[in-house]
Structures are given as structure tokens and as C-alpha cells.
Design an enzyme around this catalytic site. Structure first.
Site, PDB file in Angstrom:
ATOM      1  N   ASP A 100     -44.957  41.261 -47.988  1.00 43.48           N
ATOM      2  CA  ASP A 100     -46.345  41.046 -47.590  1.00 43.48           C
ATOM      3  C   ASP A 100     -46.622  41.376 -46.133  1.00 43.48           C
ATOM      4  O   ASP A 100     -47.599  40.916 -45.558  1.00 43.48           O
ATOM      5  CB  ASP A 100     -46.700  39.576 -47.847  1.00 43.48           C
ATOM      6  CG  ASP A 100     -45.695  38.628 -47.212  1.00 43.48           C
ATOM      7  OD1 ASP A 100     -44.990  39.063 -46.271  1.00 43.48           O
ATOM      8  OD2 ASP A 100     -45.609  37.464 -47.642  1.00 43.48           O
ATOM      9  N   GLU A 122     -40.637  41.852 -54.712  1.00 39.02           N
ATOM     10  CA  GLU A 122     -41.155  40.490 -54.434  1.00 39.02           C
ATOM     11  C   GLU A 122     -42.676  40.451 -54.640  1.00 39.02           C
ATOM     12  O   GLU A 122     -43.437  39.998 -53.783  1.00 39.02           O
ATOM     13  CB  GLU A 122     -40.795  40.009 -53.027  1.00 39.02           C
ATOM     14  CG  GLU A 122     -40.880  38.492 -52.879  1.00 39.02           C
ATOM     15  CD  GLU A 122     -40.587  38.005 -51.461  1.00 39.02           C
ATOM     16  OE1 GLU A 122     -41.099  38.573 -50.504  1.00 39.02           O
ATOM     17  OE2 GLU A 122     -39.838  37.030 -51.334  1.00 39.02           O
ATOM     18  N   GLU A 136     -50.561  37.668 -44.401  1.00 35.32           N
ATOM     19  CA  GLU A 136     -49.672  38.044 -45.505  1.00 35.32           C
ATOM     20  C   GLU A 136     -50.287  37.870 -46.886  1.00 35.32           C
ATOM     21  O   GLU A 136     -50.040  38.658 -47.799  1.00 35.32           O
ATOM     22  CB  GLU A 136     -48.354  37.252 -45.411  1.00 35.32           C
ATOM     23  CG  GLU A 136     -47.442  37.675 -44.267  1.00 35.32           C
ATOM     24  CD  GLU A 136     -47.809  37.048 -42.924  1.00 35.32           C
ATOM     25  OE1 GLU A 136     -48.773  36.254 -42.865  1.00 35.32           O
ATOM     26  OE2 GLU A 136     -47.131  37.363 -41.926  1.00 35.32           O
ATOM     27  N   HIS A 209     -42.623  30.945 -36.417  1.00 42.35           N
ATOM     28  CA  HIS A 209     -43.167  32.215 -35.950  1.00 42.35           C
ATOM     29  C   HIS A 209     -44.545  32.556 -36.499  1.00 42.35           C
ATOM     30  O   HIS A 209     -45.221  33.422 -35.972  1.00 42.35           O
ATOM     31  CB  HIS A 209     -42.209  33.371 -36.281  1.00 42.35           C
ATOM     32  CG  HIS A 209     -42.254  33.804 -37.710  1.00 42.35           C
ATOM     33  ND1 HIS A 209     -41.596  33.127 -38.696  1.00 42.35           N
ATOM     34  CD2 HIS A 209     -42.911  34.829 -38.314  1.00 42.35           C
ATOM     35  CE1 HIS A 209     -41.828  33.722 -39.855  1.00 42.35           C
ATOM     36  NE2 HIS A 209     -42.621  34.756 -39.659  1.00 42.35           N
ATOM     37  N   ARG A 211     -48.293  33.357 -37.575  1.00 39.11           N
ATOM     38  CA  ARG A 211     -49.517  33.511 -36.788  1.00 39.11           C
ATOM     39  C   ARG A 211     -50.423  32.292 -36.887  1.00 39.11           C
ATOM     40  O   ARG A 211     -51.043  31.895 -35.905  1.00 39.11           O
ATOM     41  CB  ARG A 211     -50.303  34.738 -37.269  1.00 39.11           C
ATOM     42  CG  ARG A 211     -49.901  35.993 -36.573  1.00 39.11           C
ATOM     43  CD  ARG A 211     -50.341  37.253 -37.306  1.00 39.11           C
ATOM     44  NE  ARG A 211     -49.379  38.288 -36.977  1.00 39.11           N
ATOM     45  CZ  ARG A 211     -49.561  39.211 -36.045  1.00 39.11           C
ATOM     46  NH1 ARG A 211     -50.691  39.267 -35.383  1.00 39.11           N
ATOM     47  NH2 ARG A 211     -48.622  40.082 -35.782  1.00 39.11           N
ATOM     48  N   HIS A 242     -38.042  33.607 -32.065  1.00 37.69           N
ATOM     49  CA  HIS A 242     -38.577  34.924 -32.420  1.00 37.69           C
ATOM     50  C   HIS A 242     -38.768  35.726 -31.128  1.00 37.69           C
ATOM     51  O   HIS A 242     -38.965  35.166 -30.058  1.00 37.69           O
ATOM     52  CB  HIS A 242     -39.921  34.723 -33.128  1.00 37.69           C
ATOM     53  CG  HIS A 242     -40.433  35.954 -33.829  1.00 37.69           C
ATOM     54  ND1 HIS A 242     -40.978  37.013 -33.148  1.00 37.69           N
ATOM     55  CD2 HIS A 242     -40.471  36.289 -35.133  1.00 37.69           C
ATOM     56  CE1 HIS A 242     -41.336  37.945 -34.017  1.00 37.69           C
ATOM     57  NE2 HIS A 242     -41.033  37.529 -35.231  1.00 37.69           N
TER      58      HIS A 242
END
Ligand code: UD1
Length: 371
Positions: A100, A122, A136, A209, A211, A242
Site C-alpha cells: 500500500d 498482499e 495507505e 513512523h 504519518r 525511522h
């Protein structure tokens, strides 16, 4: 009837795509029907290089698009244009994308524009919320609409795709992350973190991590970690940072001085698997860790309001706790105080696959191309 090898392009840009596509790439490479081209967008640099080395994969082409503080539009435009040229030159019979990410979306779109069939590894993960995870959830929905071969990891993902009214064929394959995980776990990896004695502490392995967690949620999460460590002197926290400065700077500022908090660079995949095996529990907003940890018998507290991986929650090995400081402390304390609650979550179960997903994907592509 013999055929000349068919060209398959496998496109990846970020670390989780590299992990989940590595066994797929290896499976295509060892099949004489195919010539495999590995195309990197370069959305991530260092974090992908590590994975490629571990699985001994080399890229055939790298668009090298990464820029500091890149926006979603930057990634999309640069990937789309670079892939347009590459796909026109390579003329593959199919393009495979995974998951994604913005790389996956741009690659599916680039293939669609040239009417090249897309295979989506996936496929079929869904939350009910278009902004969670962002971007995503939208990426995977958009990819599903232009995909011809949907490789769904679980029966739930198959059902989601059927309910979405997608065209093309749906294949229940299992998740390729289990193929990758089992390969690495078999090698009994170590995980050396300077100055950390894994035997001495109950160690929490954490990653952050996403957003939607940038800004205030990140601060709340970090405060939660501090309070857990202050309440439980026998615990330590390992937090691989990250590479994104938007994520790492606030975490370093809040957590950087604590003697039992170990902020590290992103762990390479071997070390990460070693860390999962050695830690007591995980607190994370990662999708992949929600799949890996249950397979290795570790409870996962998920720093999100939704999950597209309800299988682990249903199985009782993962729990959604959001990003509120008090809730994080309460939920972690419950597991640290009550063995029964801990043991109920620490089940080694594997709802995501049996380690043979990549073979099924290759077989489905072979069948689709009439080979
Ligand atoms: C991306 C994916 C996300 C996935 C995550 C895994 C999208 C929209 N998001 O998010 O789904 O879970 O990767 O990590 O595709 N950076 C480096 N070196 C690297 C990688 C990143 O310096 O090797 C820095 C850069 O400053 C970059 C920033 O990290 O601008 C953000 O990277 P980006 O790919 O935009 O988003 P991620 O948060 O990594």
C-alpha cells in the site's frame, strides 16, 4: 510446447516492500519460465539496501527518487515518470507490486497506463477509514481497481476483495512476510544493541513512523514510554528510529537521555527478527510487526485506532490501544503486571501464512500467462 522466458517486473521502493517481495523475487528467479527484473523507485535508500543485502538481491534498475522531506506527490510523480520509461523499454508480461505504499500505487498506475497486467501482493487489506492509515488505505483501494491478479494473504482479505467488486482473479496465497520471517528466524539471528543486556531486563521493542501519528500523537506516545519505564525498573525500551527527521527528532528529544532507553538506527532485518525473539512485548504502529510478532509468540500493542490486520486481534495476540498516553501506560502495565494476561497474548500463532506464499504467487502468474 516450449516458451521463451517471460519478463516479469517486480517494483519496490520501501523497506517493507523489500522484505515482503524478497522471497517472491527469489521464487521467480529460480523458475526457468521467467526473466525477472527488479525495479527500485528509490523511495527509501539505506533501509532498502540493508534488506537487499540480507536476501542477496540486486536491483536491475534504480530510479533513485528519494529526496529529504519528500511529499506524496513528489514520490508519485517521480516514480510514475521513471517507470513509464522503464516499462516501455522492458515490455514485461506482468508487473508485480506489493502492499500500500506510494511506490506500489504509482507502479500499478504506470503498468495500467501501458495495459500491462498488474499482480498485487498482499491484496485485500482494509480498514473502514480512508485516512487511517494515511495514505495507505487509499493506495491499496486504488491498486485493487487496476489489478488483474490479487494475491490475498488471508480469507478475510479474500472476502474484502469480493466485497469491493474488483475485476481479475483472487488467489488466497498467505502473506509473503511469513516466507521471509521463517527464512531469517531459522538462522537464529543475534541482535547486539550496545550496552543492552537482553537477559537483565524485560525489554519492550517499539517502533513509530506512521504519518497519522506525526505531531501530538508522537509526543503522547513518547511520554507513555517514559512513564512505563519509570513504573517498571526491570524494563528497558529498544526503539529503532525511522530515518525520517520528522519522526526521529521529537523522539530523540524526549527519550534520548534515559539510561534504559536504547534509541538505535533502523535495525537490519536479521537483527530485527533477533530483537523480536528476545523482547518481552512490542508496542508499535507498524503493519509488518503485527504479522511477525504473533508468529514468534510475542504480544503486540498497536499504536493505532484501526487495523487492516484484524486476524491478530481476533486471535488475541494483538490489541489496538491508540496513542493516548494514559491508555498506553495502562495497557502495557496490565501485561507487565499479570502473567496470565501476558501468556494469553503470547501465543505463537500464524494467521497470516505458512511460508509458501511466494510459490503460490509464481504458480498463479505462470497459469495466468499460460506457461
Ligand atoms: C513509507 C510508506 C509506509 C511504510 C513506510 C515504511 C508511503 C506513503 N509510506 O513511509 O507505508 O510503512 O515507508 O518505512 O509510501 N528516509 C531516509 N532514508 C531512507 C528512508 C526514508 O532518509 O532510507 C527519510 C527521508 O527524509 C524521507 C522520509 O524518510 O523523506 C520519509 O520517507 P517516505 O517514504 O516519504 O515515508 P515513510 O514514512 O518512510
Amino acid at each position: 510446447m516450449s516458451h521463451s522466458p517471460q519478463t516479469i517486473c517486480i517494483v519496490l521502493g520501501t523497506r517493507p516492500e523489500a522484505i515482503k517481495l524478497a522471497p517472491v523475487i527469489q521464487a521467480f528467479q529460480s523458475n526457468p519460465h521467467f526473466t525477472t527484473q527488479v525495479l527500485l523507485t528509490g523511495q527509501h535508500k539505506e533501509m532498502v539496501d540493508q534488506v537487499m543485502q540480507i536476501f542477496e538481491i540486486t536491483a536491475d534498475h534504480n530510479l533513485d527518487i528519494m529526496q529529504p522531506q519528500q511529499t506524496l506527490a513528489d514520490i508519485t510523480c517521480r516514480s510514475l515518470q521513471g517507470l513509464q520509461t522503464l516499462l516501455a523499454a522492458l515490455q514485461p508480461q506482468a508487473v508485480l507490486v506489493q502492499g500500500d505504499t506510494t511506490t506500489a500505487f504509482a507502479a500499478a498506475l504506470a503498468a495500467f497506463y501501458q495495459q500491462i497486467p498488474v499482480g498485487h501482493v498482499e491484496a485485500g487489506l482494509r480498514t473502514d477509514h480512508i485516512y487511517n492509515p494515511y495514505p495507505e488505505e487509499a493506495n491499496r483501494r486504488l491498486i485493487s481497481q487496476i489489478t488483474q491478479l490479487h494475491f490475498a494473504p488471508t480469507p478475510q482479505a479474500v472476502a474484502n476483495l469480493e466485497a469491493s467488486g474488483v475485476t481479475g482473479s483472487i488467489h488466497h496465497t498467505g502473506n509473503t512476510v511469513i516466507d521471509a520471517l521463517l527464512t531469517v528466524a531459522q538462522k537464529q539471528p543475534s541482535c547486539n544493541i550496545p550496552n543492552l543486556d537482553w537477559e537483565k531486563y524485560r525489554t519492550i521493542l517499539a517502533t513509530v513512523h506512521r504519518r497519522e501519528n506525526w505531531g501530538d500523537p508522537l509526543q503522547d506516545i513518547a511520554q507513555g514510554f517514559l512513564q512505563i519505564l519509570d513504573t517498571f525498573p526491570d524494563t528497558a525500551l529498544v526503539l529503532p528510529l525511522h530515518r525520517n527527521p520528522t519522526v526521529r527528532k521529537p523522539l530523540q528529544a524526549i527519550l534520548g537521555q534515559h539510561p534504559r532507553i536504547f534509541l538505535t538506527e533502523p535495525l537490519d532485518y536479521t537483527d530485527l527478527v533477533g530483537a523480536i525473539q528476545r523482547c518481552h512485548l512490542l508496542i508499535t504502529d507498524s503493519g509488518g510487526l503485527q504479522e511477525e510478532a504473533p508468529s514468534l509468540g510475542k504480544p503486540v500493542l498497536v499504536l493505532r485506532e484501526t487495523t487492516e490486520r484484524p486476524e491478530a486481534v481476533t486471535a488475541g495476540t494483538a490489541k489496538l490501544i491508540g496513542t493516548n498516553t494514559a491508555t498506553i501506560v495502562t495497557e502495557a502495565s496490565h501485561l507487565l503486571n499479570h502473567d496470565q494476561a501476558y501468556n494469553a497474548m503470547a501465543k505463537a500463532i500464524n494467521p497470516f501464512g505458512d511460508g509458501h506464499a511466494s510459490e503460490r504467487i509464481v504458480a498463479a502468474v505462470q497459469n495466468f500467462l499460460g506457461l
